[in-house]
Design a protein around this motif. Structure first.
Motif, PDB file in Angstrom:
ATOM      1  N   ARG A  49      11.219   5.445  19.709  1.00  0.00           N
ATOM      2  CA  ARG A  49      10.963   5.310  18.270  1.00  0.00           C
ATOM      3  C   ARG A  49      11.703   6.372  17.470  1.00  0.00           C
ATOM      4  O   ARG A  49      12.035   6.154  16.304  1.00  0.00           O
ATOM      5  CB  ARG A  49       9.461   5.412  18.005  1.00  0.00           C
ATOM      6  CG  ARG A  49       8.683   4.177  18.432  1.00  0.00           C
ATOM      7  CD  ARG A  49       7.356   4.087  17.710  1.00  0.00           C
ATOM      8  NE  ARG A  49       6.575   2.970  18.207  1.00  0.00           N
ATOM      9  CZ  ARG A  49       5.577   3.077  19.082  1.00  0.00           C
ATOM     10  NH1 ARG A  49       5.252   4.272  19.573  1.00  0.00           N
ATOM     11  NH2 ARG A  49       4.914   2.019  19.484  1.00  0.00           N
ATOM     12  N   ASN A  50      11.940   7.540  18.093  1.00  0.00           N
ATOM     13  CA  ASN A  50      12.687   8.592  17.386  1.00  0.00           C
ATOM     14  C   ASN A  50      14.132   8.179  17.129  1.00  0.00           C
ATOM     15  O   ASN A  50      14.758   8.639  16.174  1.00  0.00           O
ATOM     16  CB  ASN A  50      12.662   9.887  18.203  1.00  0.00           C
ATOM     17  CG  ASN A  50      11.281  10.506  18.255  1.00  0.00           C
ATOM     18  OD1 ASN A  50      10.467  10.298  17.350  1.00  0.00           O
ATOM     19  ND2 ASN A  50      11.008  11.258  19.300  1.00  0.00           N
ATOM     20  N   LYS A  51      14.678   7.308  18.001  1.00  0.00           N
ATOM     21  CA  LYS A  51      16.074   6.891  17.880  1.00  0.00           C
ATOM     22  C   LYS A  51      16.222   5.489  17.300  1.00  0.00           C
ATOM     23  O   LYS A  51      17.212   5.179  16.641  1.00  0.00           O
ATOM     24  CB  LYS A  51      16.741   6.940  19.259  1.00  0.00           C
ATOM     25  CG  LYS A  51      16.729   8.326  19.894  1.00  0.00           C
ATOM     26  CD  LYS A  51      17.367   8.301  21.272  1.00  0.00           C
ATOM     27  CE  LYS A  51      17.369   9.679  21.900  1.00  0.00           C
ATOM     28  NZ  LYS A  51      17.981   9.701  23.261  1.00  0.00           N
ATOM     29  N   PRO A  54      13.803   3.193  15.195  1.00  0.00           N
ATOM     30  CA  PRO A  54      12.499   3.053  14.524  1.00  0.00           C
ATOM     31  C   PRO A  54      11.900   1.655  14.606  1.00  0.00           C
ATOM     32  O   PRO A  54      10.672   1.514  14.641  1.00  0.00           O
ATOM     33  CB  PRO A  54      12.814   3.435  13.064  1.00  0.00           C
ATOM     34  CG  PRO A  54      14.027   4.302  13.159  1.00  0.00           C
ATOM     35  CD  PRO A  54      14.834   3.745  14.307  1.00  0.00           C
ATOM     36  N   ASP A  55      12.725   0.613  14.633  1.00  0.00           N
ATOM     37  CA  ASP A  55      12.182  -0.748  14.632  1.00  0.00           C
ATOM     38  C   ASP A  55      12.111  -1.346  16.036  1.00  0.00           C
ATOM     39  O   ASP A  55      12.059  -2.571  16.199  1.00  0.00           O
ATOM     40  CB  ASP A  55      12.997  -1.658  13.720  1.00  0.00           C
ATOM     41  CG  ASP A  55      14.473  -1.704  14.087  1.00  0.00           C
ATOM     42  OD1 ASP A  55      14.905  -0.848  14.886  1.00  0.00           O
ATOM     43  OD2 ASP A  55      15.185  -2.585  13.577  1.00  0.00           O
TER      44      ASP A  55
END
Length: 391
Positions: free
Chosen positions: A230-232, A234-235
């Protein structure tokens, strides 16, 4: 089992002898595969855990035999097998799952045993996790199961394994060669679909979720890998497809970007919508049909090394291999960001399954094994009847 029975039935007459639990439909099996003799029992490994299973496990604690022996070796099936052998000529018996070779047979009847997994080692792995009671029970169970499995392997005329690693375990225990008959894929049933049908950010896992290694893998992915992704990305979206998820997985599915799908009639629509198939397994044995299905469907795969064990795959050529959460997240990110890498893996993987893992090819290997075991067809009799036990 369905695919191998179907391939054998093209050349020989097959009689299927099987335990049938609640919800199982022997008539469907007979329509699809031929003569079927079903023995009704309250519970088999196909059904979710029940009071009947727990009671059987409790009783097994006071037996020298394993709980799996109590589940699979049923007096009614022994009676049906005895009756079958009295009523018609049988040239070879093929058993599915290790312990089924503990059914009594005439000593001169060739017996092939398809081991599937080294089950006692799987239970040993599972026994490292879970509640204190689960760990205690599995610590007892795997030792009993090991004795039962080795006895079954030694009784069989010939053992089959799905991987070289499993064949080596069997050979060490029996002193006899075990033949590798790998898992395979039906490319007509699992057609290759364009990658454009799925978003690269949609990650899909397919597997029965009541099976501990699958549930463990999903927990690992959601708790350890997904936060890094999710850090890289987001979706990013993670979808787990499989029957009977435990309650703790249902709770984890409330997290953003996580979807838990239960039993589905066909996983193909979910594979079509996948951008990447993930196989984050940390335990288990045998070989993974889920990887072969993803290859056939034209979906790139990221797997742990154990998840891909037993398959003739090469990291960076057919799939990406990663074990730590950081490595797994990095591999998924590489695929999301590189359409060229996705296409390259898909092309190489599809070529691999087409050349080595088609059921027609594997089925012929099994038929050749039968012929060697019974020294070829008998003069004037081209039938080879196989009593096949499935769960």
């Amino acid at each position: 089992m369905y695919a191998l029975i179907r391939e054998v039935a093209k050349a020989h007459e097959v009689t299927i002898l099987s335990l049938a639990g609640p919800g199982d439909d022997p008539a469907l099996t007979e329509r699809e595969l031929g003569t079927t003799i079903a023995v009704r029992v309250p519970w088999t490994g196909r059904q979710p855990p029940s009071a009947a299973k727990r009671l059987g496990q409790l009783r097994a604690l006071f037996s020298p035999r394993s709980a799996q022996h109590r589940q699979m070796i049923h007096p009614a099936l022994q009676s049906a097998l005895d009756r079958l052998l009295r009523e018609q000529p049988v040239d070879l018996v093929h058993f599915e799952f290790s312990l089924t070779a503990l059914y009594r047979l005439p000593s001169d009847l060739p017996v092939v045993l398809d081991v599937h997994n080294v089950e006692h080692d799987l239970v040993r792995q599972i026994g490292r996790h879970g509640s204190v009671i689960r760990r205690w029970f599995n610590g007892i169970e795997w030792r009993k199961l090991r004795r039962d499995e080795i006895e079954a392997w030694r009784r069989a005329s010939l053992c089959l394994a799905t991987s070289v690693a499993d064949s080596q375990v069997i050979e060490a225990a029996t002193g006899r060669t075990a033949i590798v008959i790998p898992n395979g894929i039906d490319l007509e049933r699992v057609p290759r679909r364009p990658l454009t049908l799925g978003r690269p950010e949609r990650l899909v896992f397919v597997g029965t979720l009541r099976y501990w290694p699958n549930a463990e893998g999903v927990r690992f992915f959601v708790s350890r890998v997904l936060p890094l992704l999710r850090n890289k990305i987001p979706d990013v979206e993670f979808v787990a497809v499989g029957a009977d998820p435990p309650a703790e997985l249902a709770a984890m599915a409330r997290a953003a970007g996580v979807r838990l799908v239960g039993r589905v009639p066909d996983p193909q629509p979910w594979l079509e919508r996948a951008g990447i198939v993930v196989v984050p397994l940390l335990s288990g044995g045998g070989t993974r049909l889920k990887i072969l299905e993803a290859f056939a469907a034209g979906r790139p795969v990221v797997s742990t090394r154990l998840g891909a064990a037993g398959l003739e795959v090469e990291d960076g050529v057919h799939l990406l291999l990663a074990d730590s959460p950081e490595e797994f997240a990095q591999a998924v990110t590489r695929l999301v960001e590189s359409p060229q890498l996705r296409e390259s893996l898909v092309e190489n993987a599809w070529r691999l399954v087409n050349q080595r893992y088609r059921w027609t090819t594997i089925g012929q290997r099994l038929l050749d094994t039968y012929d060697r075991l019974i020294s070829g067809p008998r003069p004037g009799d081209e039938r080879v009847e196989a009593a096949v036990h499935t769960d």
